[in-house]
Scaffold this active site. Structure first.
Site, PDB file in Angstrom:
ATOM      1  N   CYS A  99       0.881  -1.135   0.033  1.00 23.46           N
ATOM      2  CA  CYS A  99       0.194  -0.110   0.048  1.00 23.46           C
ATOM      3  C   CYS A  99       0.930   1.043  -0.130  1.00 23.46           C
ATOM      4  O   CYS A  99       2.011   1.160  -0.738  1.00 23.46           O
ATOM      5  CB  CYS A  99      -0.789   0.065   1.230  1.00 23.46           C
ATOM      6  SG  CYS A  99      -0.159  -0.111   2.753  1.00 23.46           S
ATOM      7  N   GLY A 100       0.477   2.218   0.733  1.00 24.83           N
ATOM      8  CA  GLY A 100       1.473   3.480   0.808  1.00 24.83           C
ATOM      9  C   GLY A 100       2.572   3.413   1.597  1.00 24.83           C
ATOM     10  O   GLY A 100       3.816   3.607   1.667  1.00 24.83           O
TER      11      GLY A 100
END
Length: 273
Positions: free
Chosen positions: A226-227
């Site tokens: 993800c981030g």
């Protein structure tokens, strides 16, 4: 991975972490209202102090000290929840699991569901009695940058990206300075919100449909990203609820990958392969 009981032997652990843009103070919200007996997990504090990346998994020794100070033992039954329903709790569920906790659950619906059911809350800071948590080495459950390079190059493992479709395609900028937009070659887009409804994990049929739509076999090897390694764990939670206990998580995630100048990056919408 779902638990609705409030047995006295359970240790409730409030873990709320929010993106800066959400403009919410997790600790202040905990002290305003939390499940009786819960302790607060500060996700910005239980990290590798030597890493420049956000939320990097700490060493077993650091995690043992932090978890023990929260009154947690690897032998406890631990229920994790957050203030949004299902957002950051999955990351702590994953952390506890990879460090050796034997029985960790995520409260379905989190604090919003608890309060909607008119169940009791208390206010003020937590004062847990210290315990001993003997963390194990996470081993292969955590994917490094070097291993992620090999996965991208060989295409041997499906990559599931939990960021929004706009960030995946590169049409929306990354929230952290110096991080390129786009996605890893061969990655599949599976925004973590597609796996939940009203803050609860979707049922088996809906989860399998979401994975299928993203071109991911939920029974095959998967590495999540993800981030910064937080919402990727929602995909891990969903996979485990479907019986896939071997999914891995790329801890550096896009913040690490997108900030390197020599890592390959693609833009454009997801292509189901």
């Amino acid at each position: 991975t779902r638990k609705e009981s409030s047995a006295a032997s359970d240790v409730y652990k409030r873990q709320s972490w929010y993106l800066p843009a959400q403009n919410r103070d997790a600790r202040a919200e905990f002290e305003a209202a939390h499940i009786p007996g819960a302790v607060f997990f500060d996700q910005d504090a239980v990290v590798d102090p030597q890493s420049s990346l956000p939320h990097t998994l700490p060493s077993p020794a650091i995690f043992s000290q932090a978890a023990g100070a929260m009154g947690l033992s690897a032998n406890d039954s631990i229920v994790v929840y957050d203030g949004m329903g299902l957002f950051s709790a999955a990351r702590v569920w994953w952390m506890l699991r990879v460090f050796g906790a034997r029985d960790v659950r995520v409260l379905d619906g989190g604090l919003p569901a608890w309060q909607a059911a008119s169940l009791p809350t208390q206010s003020g800071p937590a004062h847990p009695k210290p315990a001993q948590f003997d963390a194990i080495d996470p081993g292969s459950a955590v994917v490094s940058l070097a291993e992620m390079r090999r996965i991208v190059e060989t295409g041997t493992v499906r990559i599931a990206d939990a960021r929004s479709a706009e960030r995946f395609s590169g049409s929306a900028p990354e929230p952290r300075a110096g991080v390129r937009s786009g996605h890893m070659p061969g990655a599949s887009s599976l925004p973590f919100g597609e796996l939940q409804a009203d803050g609860r994990l979707k049922d088996e049929a809906a989860l399998r449909a979401a994975f299928s739509d993203a071109g991911i076999d939920p029974d095959a090897p998967v590495v999540t990203t993800c981030g910064s390694g937080v919402t990727a764990a929602v995909i891990n939670l969903a996979l485990e609820s479907l019986g896939n206990r071997g999914a891995k998580l790329y801890d550096g995630s896009w913040t690490e990958w997108g900030s390197h100048g020599d890592t390959p990056v693609e833009t454009g919408p997801a292509v189901t392969r």
